[in-house]
Design a protein around this motif. Structure first.
Motif, PDB file in Angstrom:
ATOM      1  N   GLU A 159      32.885  42.611  24.090  1.00  0.00           N
ATOM      2  CA  GLU A 159      32.380  43.508  25.133  1.00  0.00           C
ATOM      3  C   GLU A 159      31.980  42.706  26.377  1.00  0.00           C
ATOM      4  OE1 GLU A 159      31.214  46.993  27.081  1.00  0.00           O
ATOM      5  OE2 GLU A 159      32.426  46.724  25.278  1.00  0.00           O
ATOM      6  N   PHE A 160      31.317  41.584  26.179  1.00  0.00           N
ATOM      7  CA  PHE A 160      30.932  40.725  27.300  1.00  0.00           C
ATOM      8  C   PHE A 160      32.169  40.220  28.036  1.00  0.00           C
ATOM      9  CE2 PHE A 160      30.131  36.479  29.009  1.00  0.00           C
ATOM     10  CZ  PHE A 160      29.082  36.759  29.876  1.00  0.00           C
ATOM     11  N   ASN A 161      33.160  39.755  27.285  1.00  0.00           N
ATOM     12  CA  ASN A 161      34.396  39.259  27.901  1.00  0.00           C
ATOM     13  C   ASN A 161      35.142  40.365  28.642  1.00  0.00           C
ATOM     14  OD1 ASN A 161      33.955  36.663  26.995  1.00  0.00           O
ATOM     15  ND2 ASN A 161      35.186  36.927  25.156  1.00  0.00           N
ATOM     16  N   ARG A 162      35.131  41.565  28.074  1.00  0.00           N
ATOM     17  CA  ARG A 162      35.783  42.701  28.715  1.00  0.00           C
ATOM     18  C   ARG A 162      35.076  43.037  30.033  1.00  0.00           C
ATOM     19  NH1 ARG A 162      35.434  48.071  29.249  1.00  0.00           N
ATOM     20  NH2 ARG A 162      33.513  48.251  28.085  1.00  0.00           N
ATOM     21  N   ARG A 163      33.756  43.097  29.998  1.00  0.00           N
ATOM     22  CA  ARG A 163      32.998  43.386  31.224  1.00  0.00           C
ATOM     23  C   ARG A 163      33.194  42.287  32.266  1.00  0.00           C
ATOM     24  NH1 ARG A 163      27.329  45.850  28.940  1.00  0.00           N
ATOM     25  NH2 ARG A 163      28.241  47.772  28.140  1.00  0.00           N
ATOM     26  N   GLU A 164      33.222  41.063  31.806  1.00  0.00           N
ATOM     27  CA  GLU A 164      33.449  39.941  32.717  1.00  0.00           C
ATOM     28  C   GLU A 164      34.828  40.061  33.366  1.00  0.00           C
ATOM     29  OE1 GLU A 164      34.281  35.686  31.361  1.00  0.00           O
ATOM     30  OE2 GLU A 164      32.156  35.612  31.910  1.00  0.00           O
ATOM     31  N   ALA A 165      35.833  40.373  32.573  1.00  0.00           N
ATOM     32  CA  ALA A 165      37.193  40.518  33.109  1.00  0.00           C
ATOM     33  C   ALA A 165      37.271  41.679  34.097  1.00  0.00           C
ATOM     34  CB  ALA A 165      38.193  40.722  31.966  1.00  0.00           C
ATOM     35  N   ILE A 166      36.605  42.792  33.786  1.00  0.00           N
ATOM     36  CA  ILE A 166      36.589  43.938  34.704  1.00  0.00           C
ATOM     37  C   ILE A 166      35.901  43.548  36.003  1.00  0.00           C
ATOM     38  CG2 ILE A 166      35.557  46.218  35.089  1.00  0.00           C
ATOM     39  CD1 ILE A 166      36.100  46.782  32.091  1.00  0.00           C
ATOM     40  N   GLY A 167      34.772  42.858  35.898  1.00  0.00           N
ATOM     41  CA  GLY A 167      34.063  42.408  37.092  1.00  0.00           C
ATOM     42  C   GLY A 167      34.912  41.496  37.955  1.00  0.00           C
ATOM     43  N   LEU A 168      35.623  40.579  37.321  1.00  0.00           N
ATOM     44  CA  LEU A 168      36.491  39.662  38.081  1.00  0.00           C
ATOM     45  C   LEU A 168      37.661  40.404  38.713  1.00  0.00           C
ATOM     46  CD1 LEU A 168      36.476  36.558  35.698  1.00  0.00           C
ATOM     47  CD2 LEU A 168      35.351  36.778  37.933  1.00  0.00           C
ATOM     48  N   ARG A 169      38.220  41.395  38.001  1.00  0.00           N
ATOM     49  CA  ARG A 169      39.316  42.188  38.582  1.00  0.00           C
ATOM     50  C   ARG A 169      38.830  42.989  39.783  1.00  0.00           C
ATOM     51  NH1 ARG A 169      41.035  43.277  33.146  1.00  0.00           N
ATOM     52  NH2 ARG A 169      39.953  45.275  33.242  1.00  0.00           N
ATOM     53  N   ARG A 170      37.631  43.546  39.683  1.00  0.00           N
ATOM     54  CA  ARG A 170      37.074  44.301  40.817  1.00  0.00           C
ATOM     55  C   ARG A 170      36.849  43.388  42.013  1.00  0.00           C
ATOM     56  NH1 ARG A 170      32.737  48.077  37.599  1.00  0.00           N
ATOM     57  NH2 ARG A 170      34.250  49.593  36.866  1.00  0.00           N
ATOM     58  N   ILE A 171      36.345  42.206  41.762  1.00  0.00           N
ATOM     59  CA  ILE A 171      36.128  41.246  42.843  1.00  0.00           C
ATOM     60  C   ILE A 171      37.452  40.875  43.487  1.00  0.00           C
ATOM     61  CG2 ILE A 171      35.467  38.847  43.314  1.00  0.00           C
ATOM     62  CD1 ILE A 171      33.116  39.296  41.335  1.00  0.00           C
ATOM     63  N   ASP A 172      38.469  40.615  42.676  1.00  0.00           N
ATOM     64  CA  ASP A 172      39.797  40.282  43.213  1.00  0.00           C
ATOM     65  C   ASP A 172      40.365  41.435  44.035  1.00  0.00           C
ATOM     66  OD1 ASP A 172      39.770  37.757  42.113  1.00  0.00           O
ATOM     67  OD2 ASP A 172      40.983  38.293  40.366  1.00  0.00           O
ATOM     68  N   PHE A 173      40.190  42.657  43.550  1.00  0.00           N
ATOM     69  CA  PHE A 173      40.680  43.834  44.263  1.00  0.00           C
ATOM     70  C   PHE A 173      39.989  43.962  45.625  1.00  0.00           C
ATOM     71  CE2 PHE A 173      40.406  48.384  45.273  1.00  0.00           C
ATOM     72  CZ  PHE A 173      41.741  48.716  45.274  1.00  0.00           C
ATOM     73  N   GLN A 174      38.669  43.797  45.638  1.00  0.00           N
ATOM     74  CA  GLN A 174      37.924  43.886  46.900  1.00  0.00           C
ATOM     75  C   GLN A 174      38.324  42.762  47.845  1.00  0.00           C
ATOM     76  OE1 GLN A 174      35.600  46.281  48.238  1.00  0.00           O
ATOM     77  NE2 GLN A 174      36.884  47.260  46.693  1.00  0.00           N
ATOM     78  N   ARG A 175      38.455  41.564  47.297  1.00  0.00           N
ATOM     79  CA  ARG A 175      38.844  40.426  48.134  1.00  0.00           C
ATOM     80  C   ARG A 175      40.211  40.675  48.772  1.00  0.00           C
ATOM     81  NH1 ARG A 175      38.385  36.393  44.653  1.00  0.00           N
ATOM     82  NH2 ARG A 175      36.270  35.873  45.292  1.00  0.00           N
ATOM     83  N   GLU A 176      41.161  41.155  47.981  1.00  0.00           N
ATOM     84  CA  GLU A 176      42.498  41.436  48.495  1.00  0.00           C
ATOM     85  C   GLU A 176      42.447  42.517  49.582  1.00  0.00           C
ATOM     86  OE1 GLU A 176      46.626  43.409  46.887  1.00  0.00           O
ATOM     87  OE2 GLU A 176      45.424  42.270  45.460  1.00  0.00           O
ATOM     88  N   ALA A 177      41.684  43.584  49.330  1.00  0.00           N
ATOM     89  CA  ALA A 177      41.576  44.664  50.321  1.00  0.00           C
ATOM     90  C   ALA A 177      40.941  44.153  51.613  1.00  0.00           C
ATOM     91  CB  ALA A 177      40.761  45.824  49.747  1.00  0.00           C
ATOM     92  N   LEU A 178      39.913  43.326  51.495  1.00  0.00           N
ATOM     93  CA  LEU A 178      39.237  42.816  52.689  1.00  0.00           C
ATOM     94  C   LEU A 178      40.122  41.859  53.483  1.00  0.00           C
ATOM     95  CD1 LEU A 178      35.707  42.309  51.150  1.00  0.00           C
ATOM     96  CD2 LEU A 178      36.274  43.876  53.018  1.00  0.00           C
ATOM     97  N   VAL A 179      40.850  41.001  52.797  1.00  0.00           N
ATOM     98  CA  VAL A 179      41.747  40.067  53.486  1.00  0.00           C
ATOM     99  C   VAL A 179      42.880  40.847  54.163  1.00  0.00           C
ATOM    100  CG1 VAL A 179      43.408  38.194  53.129  1.00  0.00           C
ATOM    101  CG2 VAL A 179      41.143  38.070  52.082  1.00  0.00           C
ATOM    102  N   ASP A 180      43.422  41.867  53.480  1.00  0.00           N
ATOM    103  CA  ASP A 180      44.445  42.718  54.096  1.00  0.00           C
ATOM    104  C   ASP A 180      43.884  43.423  55.327  1.00  0.00           C
ATOM    105  OD1 ASP A 180      46.244  42.020  52.131  1.00  0.00           O
ATOM    106  OD2 ASP A 180      46.116  43.929  51.038  1.00  0.00           O
TER     107      ASP A 180
END
Length: 182
Positions: free
Chosen positions: A42-63
């Motif tokens: 569960e911790f690893n899943r939440r961590e992966a979701i958090g990292l994916r959200r951060i990557d998504f936001q970073r990509e949207a902001l850079v675009d």
């Protein structure tokens, strides 16, 4: 059991009780281990979701940063063409913008509209609206003075928006570092 001597049944009883207690201890140990494994997954899943959200936001902001820079360039080109046209004809707005500037402005506005809605930060979204509005006003202004005033407002809005995007990107970097434990 009266006829069976104690030294016969007592070792058998302790062996049976030991076996039962060992099985219970193993079951408890397996249960705890299963719980720890579920918590780790569960911790690893939440961590992966958090990292994916951060990557998504970073990509949207850079675009978005790339797109607002393009729109500012198209706005500047449009303003320049209008100024040169007014000097040549003596009338503001008498010339038609070149197709590449006109289409580039439209396409970049559309790209920004589909990108900024993915950004989680409310301030970035609000400043994007202000920036887009200033760009449209600068291009559609009925006079050179109003166009110039809107162009200056667009530059200020661009600076404020770029600064905010930079702040959010740095915040995402910090959030990412916190998740991965740096």
């Amino acid at each position: 059991m009266e006829n069976v001597p104690v030294n016969t049944w007592f070792p058998a009883l302790t062996l049976a009780l030991g076996f039962i207690f060992a099985m219970a201890a193993d079951a408890l140990k397996d249960r705890r281990q299963g719980k720890r494994e579920r918590e780790a997954r569960e911790f690893n899943r939440r961590e992966a979701i958090g990292l994916r959200r951060i990557d998504f936001q970073r990509e949207a902001l850079v675009d978005l940063l790339d797109q607002i820079s393009k729109l500012a360039r198209f706005c500047g080109s449009s303003h320049y063409q209008q100024v040169m046209g007014a000097r040549a004809t003596g009338t503001w707005g008498a010339i038609k913008l070149t197709e590449d500037v006109n289409e580039g402005f439209r396409a970049t506005q559309a790209a920004i509209s589909t990108t900024y809605i993915r950004v989680h930060d409310d301030v970035v979204r609000e400043r994007t609206e202000v920036f887009k509005g200033a760009c449209v006003t600068a291009v559609m202004a009925p006079s050179e003075a109003e166009s110039f005033q809107a162009f200056v407002a667009m530059q200020k809005a661009l600076d404020e928006l770029s600064d905010r995007i930079g702040q959010v990107l740095r915040s995402l970097d910090s959030d990412e570092d916190e998740i991965v434990g740096k």
